[in-house]
Design an enzyme around this catalytic site. Structure first.
Site, mmCIF file in Angstrom:
data_model
loop_
_atom_site.group_PDB
_atom_site.id
_atom_site.type_symbol
_atom_site.label_atom_id
_atom_site.label_comp_id
_atom_site.label_asym_id
_atom_site.label_seq_id
_atom_site.Cartn_x
_atom_site.Cartn_y
_atom_site.Cartn_z
ATOM 1 N N LYS A 58 0.807 -1.228 0.000
ATOM 2 C CA LYS A 58 0.000 0.000 0.000
ATOM 3 C C LYS A 58 0.842 1.282 0.000
ATOM 4 O O LYS A 58 0.417 2.301 -0.533
ATOM 5 C CB LYS A 58 -0.952 -0.001 1.198
ATOM 6 C CG LYS A 58 -2.079 -1.009 1.052
ATOM 7 C CD LYS A 58 -3.081 -0.901 2.187
ATOM 8 C CE LYS A 58 -4.177 -1.928 2.035
ATOM 9 N NZ LYS A 58 -5.190 -1.840 3.102
ATOM 10 N N ASP A 78 -10.068 2.582 1.675
ATOM 11 C CA ASP A 78 -10.267 1.877 2.960
ATOM 12 C C ASP A 78 -11.196 2.676 3.878
ATOM 13 O O ASP A 78 -12.183 2.153 4.387
ATOM 14 C CB ASP A 78 -8.928 1.690 3.694
ATOM 15 C CG ASP A 78 -8.167 0.458 3.232
ATOM 16 O OD1 ASP A 78 -8.808 -0.493 2.770
ATOM 17 O OD2 ASP A 78 -6.930 0.461 3.354
HETATM 18 P P1 NDP Z 1 -1.992 -3.193 11.006
HETATM 19 O O1 NDP Z 1 -1.113 -4.378 11.240
HETATM 20 O O2 NDP Z 1 -1.459 -2.019 10.262
HETATM 21 O O3 NDP Z 1 -2.510 -2.648 12.454
HETATM 22 C C1 NDP Z 1 -2.975 -3.528 13.437
HETATM 23 C C2 NDP Z 1 -3.526 -2.703 14.601
HETATM 24 O O4 NDP Z 1 -4.111 -3.619 15.540
HETATM 25 C C3 NDP Z 1 -2.470 -1.915 15.373
HETATM 26 O O5 NDP Z 1 -3.037 -0.722 15.840
HETATM 27 C C4 NDP Z 1 -2.148 -2.850 16.539
HETATM 28 O O6 NDP Z 1 -1.668 -2.176 17.682
HETATM 29 C C5 NDP Z 1 -3.511 -3.394 16.830
HETATM 30 N N1 NDP Z 1 -3.505 -4.651 17.568
HETATM 31 C C6 NDP Z 1 -3.104 -5.869 17.126
HETATM 32 N N2 NDP Z 1 -3.271 -6.800 18.096
HETATM 33 C C7 NDP Z 1 -3.768 -6.139 19.191
HETATM 34 C C8 NDP Z 1 -4.147 -6.534 20.505
HETATM 35 N N3 NDP Z 1 -4.054 -7.802 20.911
HETATM 36 N N4 NDP Z 1 -4.643 -5.580 21.337
HETATM 37 C C9 NDP Z 1 -4.757 -4.297 20.942
HETATM 38 N N5 NDP Z 1 -4.396 -3.852 19.716
HETATM 39 C C10 NDP Z 1 -3.924 -4.763 18.850
HETATM 40 O O7 NDP Z 1 -3.296 -3.772 10.312
HETATM 41 P P2 NDP Z 1 -4.370 -2.965 9.419
HETATM 42 O O8 NDP Z 1 -4.599 -1.636 10.037
HETATM 43 O O9 NDP Z 1 -4.000 -3.046 7.995
HETATM 44 O O10 NDP Z 1 -5.664 -3.882 9.592
HETATM 45 C C11 NDP Z 1 -6.328 -3.988 10.851
HETATM 46 C C12 NDP Z 1 -7.575 -4.814 10.674
HETATM 47 O O11 NDP Z 1 -8.512 -4.131 9.853
HETATM 48 C C13 NDP Z 1 -7.313 -6.165 9.995
HETATM 49 O O12 NDP Z 1 -7.800 -7.175 10.832
HETATM 50 C C14 NDP Z 1 -8.113 -6.142 8.722
HETATM 51 O O13 NDP Z 1 -8.784 -7.374 8.537
HETATM 52 C C15 NDP Z 1 -9.105 -5.042 8.962
HETATM 53 N N6 NDP Z 1 -9.409 -4.345 7.698
HETATM 54 C C16 NDP Z 1 -10.672 -4.462 7.215
HETATM 55 C C17 NDP Z 1 -11.014 -3.886 6.035
HETATM 56 C C18 NDP Z 1 -12.420 -4.050 5.535
HETATM 57 O O14 NDP Z 1 -12.686 -3.639 4.415
HETATM 58 N N7 NDP Z 1 -13.324 -4.613 6.306
HETATM 59 C C19 NDP Z 1 -10.048 -3.085 5.252
HETATM 60 C C20 NDP Z 1 -8.736 -3.005 5.855
HETATM 61 C C21 NDP Z 1 -8.448 -3.641 7.030
HETATM 62 P P3 NDP Z 1 -0.093 -1.814 17.884
HETATM 63 O O15 NDP Z 1 0.180 -0.617 16.997
HETATM 64 O O16 NDP Z 1 0.008 -1.492 19.323
HETATM 65 O O17 NDP Z 1 0.665 -3.042 17.480
#
Ligand code: NDP
Length: 282
Positions: free
Chosen positions: A71, A107
């Site tokens: 991306k 998104d």
């Molecule tokens: P990233 O890897 O960029 O970000 C993940 C985020 O989740 C971070 O903020 C991370 O926190 C947090 N996180 C992960 N595990 C935990 C936990 N156990 N407790 C608290 N926070 C947690 O992923 P994306 O932003 O690309 O995607 C996130 C989700 O969004 C995905 O599951 C994806 O499926 C969904 N999504 C859905 C879309 C749709 O069209 N429905 C489109 C795009 C994404 P930290 O920074 O502290 O690690």
């Protein structure tokens, strides 16, 4: 009888690509609207991204989606960016316009489109759980859609502060970062709660973001970005508390509708696209 066997091409570049259901949703829309277009799901490794984009150009593709991990990396191969892709700093949809490849980000737009079916976000205070790529896109579009304030709750301070700073610097909305230490209680006066973390995503379907469910009140809208499963534990808890909810399938469909509009100019039938995803039994 004359024939035209040349089908306009679109598709997706990602790695891994196999679990992405977008192809089923988009091709269902092409069929429903009698468009002879194709959407081809391609597994493209980071070292091959430049060649893949040059290939799409050479073959006259009308556009393509980019997913993990392309991306941000795709930007250097494009000719320009739309407004929100520029602010977000990431592209998930590329559109061929007048011979140029322009990067857009749907998104957050897809999320706001789906949320808009349930409430008008303008003027609301938002709690945004997460600060990754999806959260960043959702925050920017909510801010551009007129929300008043966004509280970004995230474990990593660096990522959380970066999203809050982006909103304060680049949009009319205000934002602040809150560290996620222990169970987070949603403050009174919150209108919209968004899960933009990956918590609850298959196969980890029993997990919910660590928030106090008793702090959810029936005047709040709770939205989840997780599309698999669509009815997450978080949304079940929110519904039990009387909240209105928006699921991640709506966000995915919203992105597809906007992408199709960019590529083909048509207003695609969102219900057909949602049904195509439901039929996959994710
Ligand atoms: P990233 O890897 O960029 O970000 C993940 C985020 O989740 C971070 O903020 C991370 O926190 C947090 N996180 C992960 N595990 C935990 C936990 N156990 N407790 C608290 N926070 C947690 O992923 P994306 O932003 O690309 O995607 C996130 C989700 O969004 C995905 O599951 C994806 O499926 C969904 N999504 C859905 C879309 C749709 O069209 N429905 C489109 C795009 C994404 P930290 O920074 O502290 O690690």
């Amino acid at each position: 009888m004359t024939h035209d066997f040349l089908q306009p091409l679109t598709g997706s570049f990602a790695c891994p690509a196999g679990e992405n259901p977008t192809v089923a949703m988009i091709e269902a829309a092409y069929r429903h609207h009698d468009l002879p277009w194709r959407y081809i799901n391609c597994e493209v490794t980071p070292e091959n991204l430049g060649d893949a984009v040059r290939g799409a150009r050479a073959m006259g593709w009308r556009g393509f989606n980019c997913s993990i991990p392309h991306k941000v990396a795709v930007i250097e191969h494009l000719d320009g960016l739309g407004t929100s892709a520029e602010i977000i700093g990431a592209v998930n949809t590329v559109v061929a316009r007048d011979g140029k490849l322009i990067g857009e980000n749907t998104d957050g737009k897809g999320f706001v489109r789906a949320l808009g079916k349930i409430c008008d976000p303008s003027g609301h205070n938002v709690v945004l759980l997460g600060a990754g790529g999806a959260a960043r896109a959702v925050a920017v579009e909510l801010a551009l859609a007129g929300v008043a304030h966004i509280t970004v709750v995230n474990r990593s301070a660096e990522r959380g502060e970066a999203v809050a700073a982006l909103i304060n610097d680049k949009t009319p909305a205000r934002a602040e970062y809150q560290p996620w230490e222990g169970t987070y209680s949603i403050p009174e006066g919150t209108g919209i709660v968004v899960n933009a973390t990956s918590v609850g995503l298959y196969p980890d379907v029993e997990s919910t973001p660590d928030i106090d469910h008793n702090s959810l009140t029936r005047d709040m809208v709770v939205a989840d970005g997780i599309h698999n499963p669509p009815r997450t534990k978080l949304l079940q808890a929110a519904q039990a508390r009387g909240c209105k909810t928006a699921d991640g399938l709506g966000m995915l469909v919203g992105q597809g509708v906007i992408g199709l509009k960019y590529w083909t100019g048509i207003d695609a039938d969102a219900e057909v696209m949602r049904q195509a995803l439901i039929d996959l039994d994710l």
